[in-house]
Design a protein around this motif. Structure first.
Motif, PDB file in Angstrom:
ATOM      1  N   UNK A   8       0.876  -1.173   0.000  1.00  0.00           N
ATOM      2  CA  UNK A   8       0.000   0.000   0.000  1.00  0.00           C
ATOM      3  C   UNK A   8       0.910   1.218   0.000  1.00  0.00           C
ATOM      4  N   UNK A   9       0.642   2.160  -0.915  1.00  0.00           N
ATOM      5  CA  UNK A   9       1.558   3.278  -1.115  1.00  0.00           C
ATOM      6  C   UNK A   9       0.834   4.606  -0.993  1.00  0.00           C
ATOM      7  N   UNK A  75       6.143  -2.434   8.048  1.00  0.00           N
ATOM      8  CA  UNK A  75       6.137  -3.802   7.546  1.00  0.00           C
ATOM      9  C   UNK A  75       5.475  -4.673   8.608  1.00  0.00           C
ATOM     10  N   UNK A  76       4.389  -5.324   8.207  1.00  0.00           N
ATOM     11  CA  UNK A  76       3.704  -6.262   9.087  1.00  0.00           C
ATOM     12  C   UNK A  76       4.071  -7.657   8.590  1.00  0.00           C
ATOM     13  N   UNK A  77       5.062  -8.244   9.239  1.00  0.00           N
ATOM     14  CA  UNK A  77       5.599  -9.525   8.790  1.00  0.00           C
ATOM     15  C   UNK A  77       4.545 -10.627   8.860  1.00  0.00           C
ATOM     16  N   UNK A  78       3.777 -10.653   9.934  1.00  0.00           N
ATOM     17  CA  UNK A  78       2.762 -11.689  10.117  1.00  0.00           C
ATOM     18  C   UNK A  78       1.684 -11.630   9.038  1.00  0.00           C
ATOM     19  N   UNK A  79       1.207 -10.414   8.717  1.00  0.00           N
ATOM     20  CA  UNK A  79       0.145 -10.254   7.717  1.00  0.00           C
ATOM     21  C   UNK A  79       0.668 -10.100   6.293  1.00  0.00           C
ATOM     22  N   UNK A  80       2.009  -9.996   6.158  1.00  0.00           N
ATOM     23  CA  UNK A  80       2.650  -9.788   4.855  1.00  0.00           C
ATOM     24  C   UNK A  80       2.155  -8.507   4.188  1.00  0.00           C
ATOM     25  N   UNK A  81       2.081  -7.435   4.988  1.00  0.00           N
ATOM     26  CA  UNK A  81       1.690  -6.113   4.482  1.00  0.00           C
ATOM     27  C   UNK A  81       2.881  -5.179   4.534  1.00  0.00           C
ATOM     28  N   UNK A  82       3.005  -4.326   3.541  1.00  0.00           N
ATOM     29  CA  UNK A  82       4.025  -3.274   3.521  1.00  0.00           C
ATOM     30  C   UNK A  82       3.323  -1.975   3.139  1.00  0.00           C
ATOM     31  N   UNK A  83       3.388  -0.994   4.057  1.00  0.00           N
ATOM     32  CA  UNK A  83       2.822   0.331   3.845  1.00  0.00           C
ATOM     33  C   UNK A  83       3.973   1.298   3.622  1.00  0.00           C
ATOM     34  N   UNK A  84       4.013   1.945   2.473  1.00  0.00           N
ATOM     35  CA  UNK A  84       5.110   2.833   2.114  1.00  0.00           C
ATOM     36  C   UNK A  84       4.578   4.250   1.938  1.00  0.00           C
ATOM     37  N   UNK A  85       5.220   5.215   2.604  1.00  0.00           N
ATOM     38  CA  UNK A  85       4.825   6.618   2.496  1.00  0.00           C
ATOM     39  C   UNK A  85       6.023   7.391   1.955  1.00  0.00           C
ATOM     40  N   UNK A  86       5.890   7.939   0.748  1.00  0.00           N
ATOM     41  CA  UNK A  86       6.938   8.732   0.122  1.00  0.00           C
ATOM     42  C   UNK A  86       6.739  10.188   0.532  1.00  0.00           C
ATOM     43  N   UNK A 139      12.121   2.585   8.801  1.00  0.00           N
ATOM     44  CA  UNK A 139      11.559   1.246   8.605  1.00  0.00           C
ATOM     45  C   UNK A 139      11.001   0.773   9.945  1.00  0.00           C
ATOM     46  N   UNK A 140       9.698   0.520   9.985  1.00  0.00           N
ATOM     47  CA  UNK A 140       9.031   0.139  11.228  1.00  0.00           C
ATOM     48  C   UNK A 140       8.415  -1.250  11.052  1.00  0.00           C
ATOM     49  N   UNK A 141       8.771  -2.158  11.937  1.00  0.00           N
ATOM     50  CA  UNK A 141       8.123  -3.472  11.956  1.00  0.00           C
ATOM     51  C   UNK A 141       6.951  -3.395  12.932  1.00  0.00           C
TER      52      UNK A 141
END
Length: 157
Positions: A8-9, A75-86, A139-141
């Motif tokens: 998600x970007x 990065x939500x490792x368990x849910x395999x989600x990556x949220x990126x904010x430029x 980078x936040x887990x």
């Protein structure tokens, strides 16, 4: 079957006018507080074009000459989600502010007073990096068990 990774970007754009910046006082859903204008990147637009579009939609201002300042990601490792904010910065803008935007009240805030405003910690954490030379990557887990930020790594260039 293994879950695929979800990306998600979003973008944000800090608009600087002298020693002030334009902030939205957002008071709806679960993301309340002062934030720079920005929003979701629509496929297939570029990050910069998304930032320009979102600023116009939320403020009425046309921005140019955006400077890329950095990436903030969850990065939500368990849910395999990556949220990126430029994250972008500009002092090059024109237009008239929207009087009653749906995202929240627009306010020019002195940079030195930003730290006193109510805002999400993720916004507060990156504000100083907009006003220094170079770029940042934060980078936040995500800690699912406690539903909060877990391990945080900050890289500066």
């Amino acid at each position: 079957m293994e879950k695929s990774i979800s990306y998600k970007i979003w973008t944000v754009c800090m608009i600087k006018d002298g020693e002030t910046v334009l902030m939205l006082n957002r008071q709806h859903d679960d993301f309340k507080g002062y934030i720079p204008p920005g929003g979701k990147v629509e496929f297939p637009e570029s990050m910069t074009n998304a930032a320009i579009r979102e600023v116009y939609e939320e403020t009425g201002l046309v921005v140019r000459n955006l400077i890329y300042k950095g990436l903030y990601e969850y990065v939500n490792i368990e849910n395999k989600d990556r949220y990126m904010i430029f994250n972008y910065l500009t002092s090059d803008f024109e237009g008239t502010l929207i009087e009653k935007p749906k995202e929240g009240e627009l306010t020019w805030v002195p940079i030195e007073q930003l730290s006193k405003l109510p805002m999400q910690e993720s916004i507060r954490r990156r504000i100083p990096y907009f006003f220094r030379e170079g770029t940042f990557e934060i980078h936040v887990e995500w800690d699912n068990e406690n539903n909060k930020e877990g391990n945080i790594k900050i890289s500066l260039t």
